[in-house]
Design an enzyme around this catalytic site. Sequence first.
Site, PDB file in Angstrom:
ATOM      1  N   HIS A   1       4.283  11.348   5.786  1.00  0.00           N
ATOM      2  CA  HIS A   1       3.751  11.061   7.343  1.00  0.00           C
ATOM      3  C   HIS A   1       4.825  10.920   8.247  1.00  0.00           C
ATOM      4  CE1 HIS A   1      -0.519  10.653   5.588  1.00  0.00           C
ATOM      5  NE2 HIS A   1      -0.136  11.661   5.340  1.00  0.00           N
TER       6      HIS A   1
ATOM      7  N   THR B   1      -6.220   7.221   7.886  1.00  0.00           N
ATOM      8  CA  THR B   1      -6.536   7.320   6.559  1.00  0.00           C
ATOM      9  C   THR B   1      -6.613   5.929   5.804  1.00  0.00           C
ATOM     10  OG1 THR B   1      -4.252   8.059   5.488  1.00  0.00           O
ATOM     11  CG2 THR B   1      -5.518   9.694   6.151  1.00  0.00           C
ATOM     12  N   THR B   2      -6.634   5.010   6.159  1.00  0.00           N
ATOM     13  CA  THR B   2      -6.375   3.442   5.930  1.00  0.00           C
ATOM     14  C   THR B   2      -7.654   2.581   6.646  1.00  0.00           C
ATOM     15  OG1 THR B   2      -4.514   2.853   6.724  1.00  0.00           O
ATOM     16  CG2 THR B   2      -4.114   3.865   4.651  1.00  0.00           C
TER      17      THR B   2
ATOM     18  N   HIS C   1       0.902  -1.163   0.131  1.00  0.00           N
ATOM     19  CA  HIS C   1       0.170  -0.086   0.149  1.00  0.00           C
ATOM     20  C   HIS C   1       0.945   1.021  -0.078  1.00  0.00           C
ATOM     21  CE1 HIS C   1      -3.322  -2.578   0.988  1.00  0.00           C
ATOM     22  NE2 HIS C   1      -3.162  -3.106   1.826  1.00  0.00           N
TER      23      HIS C   1
ATOM     24  N   HIS D   1       2.536   9.351   0.461  1.00  0.00           N
ATOM     25  CA  HIS D   1       1.662   8.517  -0.221  1.00  0.00           C
ATOM     26  C   HIS D   1       1.905   9.640  -1.658  1.00  0.00           C
ATOM     27  CE1 HIS D   1      -1.506   6.974   2.598  1.00  0.00           C
ATOM     28  NE2 HIS D   1      -0.390   7.907   3.620  1.00  0.00           N
TER      29      HIS D   1
ATOM     30  N   HIS E   1       5.430   7.175   6.512  1.00  0.00           N
ATOM     31  CA  HIS E   1       5.846   6.450   5.280  1.00  0.00           C
ATOM     32  C   HIS E   1       5.145   7.071   4.389  1.00  0.00           C
ATOM     33  CE1 HIS E   1       1.316   6.570   7.362  1.00  0.00           C
ATOM     34  NE2 HIS E   1       1.389   6.380   5.812  1.00  0.00           N
TER      35      HIS E   1
END
Length: 284
Positions: free
Chosen positions: A143, A221-222, A87, A120, A118
């Site tokens: 993040h 957010t997941t 992801h 995005h 991590h």
Amino acid sequence: MFRELLVFAAFFGSLYSKSIPNLKWSYTNGTEVWKEDFKENCAGKKQSPINILSHETENAADDLPPFKFSDAFKKDISDVNLTNNGHSLMVSLDGVNDHDLTISEGGLEGEYKLSMIHFHFGEGNNSGSEHTIDNIQSPAEIHFVCTSDSFEKGEMGKLAVLSFLVKAPSLADEKFNILQHISVFDTGEKTELPAFSLSSIIPLDNSHFMERYYRYQGSLTTPKCDEIVVWTIFIHPLYISYEEYEKLQVGLTEDGDKLVNNFRQVQPLNGRKVLRSVSHVHRR
């Protein structure tokens, strides 16, 4: 700077895998389906990310002082891996070299420990971030995930995420040589990173940058989208070159597709207040 960011990404994925074993979800069919698949939390009223309208934020300068980062942020960290969790690209910092990577003040209650970073990102150079400011989406978002001692209790505010929006202009200097060591890799694979200092990622000594941020209460957010996060969104972006931005897109999903566009759509504010740490906002 960018290599440190990559390091943080690994932790967030491991955080989910520890607390929610065998949870299956993806970005393939969009993120709005999560509200049905994980309706207990993902359909909540305090969801993240959000669109921040700068002219509607509230001045909370007296309550949102500068952050205090421990000295370990300026020391080299070694023996860490960049991981593709299917992801995102992530780096786990839990217990790395016994460094005490702590963050305090900045309007937070108590001390938080940096656990993971991590990323995005999108596929083009105009969409990829989760949070947007004044309806503008950035190419990427990093993040820094921080936990408090009571995180395992699942209390609101016991997870703090520092978010850095990333711009990738074509003429920016290349600063993240770590990316030169990264090649395409499948879900679950890791690549070892050279030693680095976290202060090479974020400009800790730049008060103009570090003291300007937004604050709101939200969620992961997941899935499962738990509403336990104190969010900090720094007003000014980080910059990497476009060539470096493209190197982020080296991972493959479990289905063998290119790992890109791993961001959730912005969610309704539902009456929540967004605070700012300065009296006036002037974005760069």
